[in-house]
Write a protein that holds these residues in place. Structure first.
Motif, PDB file in Angstrom:
ATOM      1  N   ARG A  22     122.727 104.500  72.039  1.00 45.99           N
ATOM      2  CA  ARG A  22     123.236 105.484  71.083  1.00 45.99           C
ATOM      3  C   ARG A  22     124.495 106.187  71.591  1.00 45.99           C
ATOM      4  NH1 ARG A  22     118.002 108.996  69.837  1.00 45.99           N
ATOM      5  NH2 ARG A  22     117.749 108.688  72.090  1.00 45.99           N
ATOM      6  N   ASP A  58     123.627 101.144  63.874  1.00 47.38           N
ATOM      7  CA  ASP A  58     122.914 102.113  63.059  1.00 47.38           C
ATOM      8  C   ASP A  58     121.646 101.453  62.528  1.00 47.38           C
ATOM      9  OD1 ASP A  58     121.965 103.979  61.270  1.00 47.38           O
ATOM     10  OD2 ASP A  58     123.788 104.061  60.044  1.00 47.38           O
ATOM     11  N   ASP A  95     121.005 101.082  58.799  1.00 49.49           N
ATOM     12  CA  ASP A  95     121.896 100.218  58.026  1.00 49.49           C
ATOM     13  C   ASP A  95     121.337  98.794  58.060  1.00 49.49           C
ATOM     14  OD1 ASP A  95     123.906  98.497  57.137  1.00 49.49           O
ATOM     15  OD2 ASP A  95     125.510  99.684  58.006  1.00 49.49           O
TER      16      ASP A  95
END
Length: 310
Positions: A32, A51, A54
């Motif tokens: 991250r 992400d 997504d």
């Protein structure tokens, strides 16, 4: 074997990655931040920043992998546990990110999908042993556990092996929740719900990591992952206090669990979990069989690591 790991920098994930690399796997691990990516690269993994909410991005990242391991969580620590909305992000992870990862694994024609889950979703069992035949009854803030487990079920229905690991409460020297517990007990406070007679099941963080590795060879299904000997809360707390050289704090009565809402009710459940099914399927056994040995090891490692005064 190419393995994709989400949650690779968490308290368990950062232990799992080097185990997989040492076993010869080609590991892709989600980071991250650039600092976390560098940490993963040092462990021998290929770091990616994606992400997880997504679907298209996740599918692209997972393509070409044989196994997907999802250890992603966002568990608040300290008093934040009891705040409204504290588990909102964690619920979204279990609902959306788990589904995206499972769908991506299906699209990649992966052979195995390993999903972390939470054994505190089981109902209060009193003095009875709890195995995987007991239906889960998650409180409202844990309802998303069903979604995460459903993602693994969907993967199994697609023809792969979906494995759900129902972990008990982790503890280890670098766990924020463990550090909060130790600090409280050192100050004479018992940050524990459910009274002294209920059972608590625990799992040393290194043993959680070795269980994830062992899950790469078990049949599809649900498995409790916990130590060998759950203890009553009063006894467990007394052993921790003794390891710290402190007096045993008094545990609040069981009825106070309800005052703390669904989180308190969950943490106050008596859970005498059995790990027999997972041990038989995988050959795994915890290196730290119970907190009888674990608290002493914890205090020793926290002192050597600078988390406690030597």
């Amino acid at each position: 074997m190419k393995i994709f790991v989400a949650g690779a920098t968490g308290v368990v994930g950062r232990r799992v990655v080097p185990i997989l690399v040492d076993a010869g796997a080609e590991v892709t691990a989600v980071a991250r931040s650039r600092a976390k990516a560098a940490q993963l690269e040092r462990q021998g993994a290929t770091a990616v920043m994606v992400d997880l909410f997504d679907p298209a991005a996740v599918e692209e990242a997972v393509a070409g992998h044989h196994t997907v391991i999802n250890l992603t969580t966002s568990i608040p620590s300290g008093a934040r546990l009891l705040l409204p909305g504290a588990f909102r992000t964690n619920a979204r992870i279990r609902t959306e990110a788990s589904q995206n990862l499972a769908s991506a694994a299906i699209a990649a024609r992966a052979r195995r999908f390993v999903q972390e889950s939470f054994a505190l979703a089981y109902p209060d069992g009193g003095d009875d042993w709890i195995d995987e035949s007991v239906p889960i009854e998650p409180a409202s803030y844990l309802e998303s556990v069903r979604d995460a487990e459903s993602a693994a079920e969907e993967f199994t229905r697609s023809g792969g092996a979906g494995v759900v690991l129902r972990f008990s409460m982790f503890y280890g020297p670098d766990s924020a929740l463990t550090q909060d517990l130790v600090k409280a007990v050192s100050r004479g406070i018992a940050p524990i719900f459910g009274g002294s007679t209920g059972y608590m099941s625990s799992l040393w963080t290194d043993d959680a990591a070795s269980a994830v590795f062992s899950a790469l060879k078990v049949p599809a299904g649900y498995y409790n992952v916990t130590d060998n000997e759950p203890l009553r809360r009063g006894e467990a707390l007394g052993l921790l206090a003794a390891a710290l050289g402190k007096k045993t704090p008094r545990i609040a009565p069981r009825w106070l669990s309800r005052v703390a809402g669904s989180v308190g009710e969950t943490l106050g459940r008596s859970l005498r979990l059995s790990n027999a099914r997972f041990r038989q399927a995988s050959g795994w056994t915890p290196g730290v069989p119970s907190v009888r040995e674990g608290w002493k090891q914890l205090v020793s490692e926290m002192k050597s690591g600078g988390f406690l005064p030597a």
